[in-house]
Design a protein around this motif. Structure first.
Motif, PDB file in Angstrom:
ATOM      1  N   PHE A 298       0.528  -1.082  -0.022  1.00  0.00           N
ATOM      2  CA  PHE A 298      -0.223  -0.063  -0.035  1.00  0.00           C
ATOM      3  C   PHE A 298       1.026   1.081   0.021  1.00  0.00           C
ATOM      4  N   TYR A 299       1.997   1.206   0.679  1.00  0.00           N
ATOM      5  CA  TYR A 299       2.818   2.349   0.896  1.00  0.00           C
ATOM      6  C   TYR A 299       4.081   2.239   0.121  1.00  0.00           C
ATOM      7  N   MET A 300       4.064   1.586  -1.241  1.00  0.00           N
ATOM      8  CA  MET A 300       4.984   1.283  -2.020  1.00  0.00           C
ATOM      9  C   MET A 300       5.622   2.526  -2.648  1.00  0.00           C
ATOM     10  N   GLU A 301       4.793   3.351  -2.998  1.00  0.00           N
ATOM     11  CA  GLU A 301       5.189   4.493  -3.774  1.00  0.00           C
ATOM     12  C   GLU A 301       5.824   5.773  -2.745  1.00  0.00           C
ATOM     13  N   ILE A 302       5.323   5.594  -1.813  1.00  0.00           N
ATOM     14  CA  ILE A 302       5.984   6.431  -0.354  1.00  0.00           C
ATOM     15  C   ILE A 302       7.165   5.984  -0.274  1.00  0.00           C
ATOM     16  N   ILE A 303       7.374   4.551  -0.094  1.00  0.00           N
ATOM     17  CA  ILE A 303       8.812   3.988   0.412  1.00  0.00           C
ATOM     18  C   ILE A 303       9.702   4.283  -0.785  1.00  0.00           C
ATOM     19  N   VAL A 304       9.277   4.244  -2.159  1.00  0.00           N
ATOM     20  CA  VAL A 304      10.264   4.351  -3.084  1.00  0.00           C
ATOM     21  C   VAL A 304      10.902   5.943  -3.100  1.00  0.00           C
ATOM     22  N   ARG A 305      10.000   6.893  -2.821  1.00  0.00           N
ATOM     23  CA  ARG A 305      10.535   8.291  -2.612  1.00  0.00           C
ATOM     24  C   ARG A 305      11.448   8.491  -1.473  1.00  0.00           C
ATOM     25  N   GLU A 306      10.950   7.921  -0.115  1.00  0.00           N
ATOM     26  CA  GLU A 306      11.749   7.955   0.836  1.00  0.00           C
ATOM     27  C   GLU A 306      13.181   7.445   0.629  1.00  0.00           C
ATOM     28  N   ALA A 307      13.215   6.270  -0.412  1.00  0.00           N
ATOM     29  CA  ALA A 307      14.414   5.616  -0.623  1.00  0.00           C
ATOM     30  C   ALA A 307      15.137   6.447  -1.575  1.00  0.00           C
ATOM     31  N   MET A 308      14.589   7.680  -2.026  1.00  0.00           N
ATOM     32  CA  MET A 308      15.447   8.364  -2.949  1.00  0.00           C
ATOM     33  C   MET A 308      15.541   8.135  -4.315  1.00  0.00           C
ATOM     34  N   VAL A 309      14.712   7.075  -4.821  1.00  0.00           N
ATOM     35  CA  VAL A 309      14.795   6.723  -6.316  1.00  0.00           C
ATOM     36  C   VAL A 309      14.374   7.779  -6.952  1.00  0.00           C
TER      37      VAL A 309
END
Length: 494
Positions: A298-309
């Motif tokens: 559910f939070y994949m897009e947020i995780i990707v942003r937080e991972a600085m991709v």
């Protein structure tokens, strides 16, 4: 209704004639597929329902972002957006109750048909949505259909399918959810919410318009003492089997679970084999929901942003991973009856553990000031490995639900499984961000990994192998209790 039955009979007659001619002239390798084609047809029709529910799941990401934007047709607050996201798993609780009651007092096929009715109402709400209230209604109704789905479809598929392909058919239906989610993620940014609702409504109507033409399961007719129609149902769903022998097996299975009242069913839970089965289903569904299915996904897009991709747009990463999840789901549907439930669950659990630990490693390296541009591949690799979740951790518990219980306990088992899923899905989704704020991503991901190690140990020690066994053979195996030795004896005899 007579007209429908007449048309259905004519349709079956011509298809049967064509199939019988093809079987005579086809190579041996195609005969089996041709002789069990009705089971695949029933499954492919049933998959339209989870695809539509998957569209409701995929609706969330693009349209919540749109509706919280000041340029939207009507603006919703962050609090309203939070409730819109959370109401679907709460709706599942209501659906679990309704679905289980339908199975108990109607039958699995009729219950599965009725599952599409709340979804019709939900899509109508989306088409005319002009306030948060209609969106709340949409999420509750779509969640209700989801809860009913998991209460009904494993039971229906389990009753109509051969043991050799039962796992594949159950897995095929559940793969409709990620397929619908992917379609929703792709459609959302490209069209208005009204057109999204219309397309999704058409999918649901196609399901409701075709599913009634399928025959009832043989178990349905045996429970009502109509052996002639039960024999015809067996002949329709499986052209290869010995009808008399199969009918005897169905009769034995139904008669072995002939209790009627709710009180008698509750008493039967105390029996050792049933208690083990319920414990197993509850634990497997808890592990499924706490594996990251309702938090990391559910939070994949947020995780990707937080991972600085930054080299790939976060929304594109989500679409790629969703597509990979579908591929893994299809691989699981193919492999579950070829290699077995336990090995698939073990491989999937190990892969999920590795994927989560890779994500934790990435955030640890970021804390130590590693250049995120050199670590982007690690995030994408972690998510790709994590998608093997859909090869075993997701389909195996649902497959086991269709196999472990006697006929009179199936509705209660579906209720327990669906309620367990709904509660822990809500817990996982609601606690993700607060836990990240408290302990940061890497420690939370390590906690998920520890849970998956527990799932691996449990699956190897406690979960029986049901591959290729009839429903009655599974009951005999669970009655003995020592599933490993029993399986080995049965395999040696085979």
């Amino acid at each position: 209704m007579r007209f429908i039955r007449k048309q259905n009979s004519c349709f079956s007659y011509y298809i049967d004639t064509l199939a019988s001619r093809i079987v005579i002239t086809s190579p041996e390798m195609f005969k089996t597929l041709l002789q069990i084609w009705p089971q695949w047809v029933a499954t492919l029709i049933a998959i339209l329902l989870p695809i539509s529910i998957g569209l409701a799941i995929g609706w969330t990401s693009p349209y919540l972002a749109l509706l919280t934007n000041e340029e939207s047709l009507f603006l919703i607050t962050s609090e309203e957006a939070s409730w819109i996201a959370s109401l679907l798993p709460l709706g599942r609780l209501l659906g679990a109750v309704v679905g289980s009651l339908c199975v108990a007092y109607l039958d699995s096929k009729t219950s599965l048909l009725l599952t599409g009715v709340p979804l019709i109402g939900g899509w109508i709400c989306i088409i005319f949505a002009d306030s948060a209230v209609l969106l709340y209604t949409f999420r509750i109704l779509s969640g209700m259909s989801m809860g009913m789905l998991f209460s009904c479809y494993p039971l229906y598929i389990g009753e109509i399918s051969m043991p050799s392909i039962r796992g594949a058919l159950v897995g095929l239906v559940i793969n409709g959810l990620p397929l619908g989610t992917l379609l929703g993620n792709i459609m959302g940014p490209k069209m208005s919410m009204m057109y999204f609702g219309i397309i999704s409504l058409v999918v649901t109507i196609c399901y409701l318009g075709t599913f009634p033409f399928l025959p009832q399961s043989p178990h349905y007719f045996v429970r009502r003492g109509d052996m002639e129609r039960a024999r015809k149902a067996i002949q329709w769903y499986n052209r290869k089997t010995d009808t008399r022998s199969e009918l005897e097996n169905v009769e034995l299975y139904v008669k072995s679970s002939s209790s009627v009242t709710v009180r008698e069913r509750l008493k039967r839970i105390k029996e050792p084999k049933n208690r083990r089965s319920f414990q197993m289903i509850i634990i497997l569904f808890i592990f499924m929901q706490l594996s990251g299915l309702n938090s990391i996904v559910f939070y994949m897009e947020i995780i990707v942003r937080e991972a600085m991709v930054t080299s790939i747009a976060p929304s594109t990463v989500v679409i790629i991973i969703s597509a990979a999840a579908i591929i893994c789901g299809w691989i699981g549907a193919f492999a579950i009856d070829r290699y077995g439930r336990r090995i698939l669950l073990a491989i999937s659990t190990i892969s999920v553990t590795i994927g989560i630990l890779l994500l934790a490693l990435h955030f640890w390296l970021l804390d130590y000031d590693y250049d995120p541009r050199n670590l982007e591949w690690l995030v994408i690799l972690a998510f790709l490995v994590f998608t093997l979740l859909f090869m075993g951790v997701v389909p195996v518990p649902t497959t086991m639900l269709s196999e472990l219980f006697q006929s009179d306990l199936k509705s209660l088992a579906g209720f327990v499984a669906s309620v367990t899923s709904a509660i822990f899905a809500f817990i996982a989704a609601k606690t993700y961000q607060p836990l990240v704020d408290i302990m940061s991503e890497q420690y939370l991901f390590c906690a998920y990994a520890v849970l998956m190690v527990g799932c691996l140990i449990y699956s190897m020690v406690k979960v029986p192998e049901t591959k290729g066994k009839t429903l009655q053979e599974i009951q005999d195996m669970m009655a003995i209790g020592n599933s490993g030795k029993t399986q080995k004896r049965n395999d040696d005899k085979a």
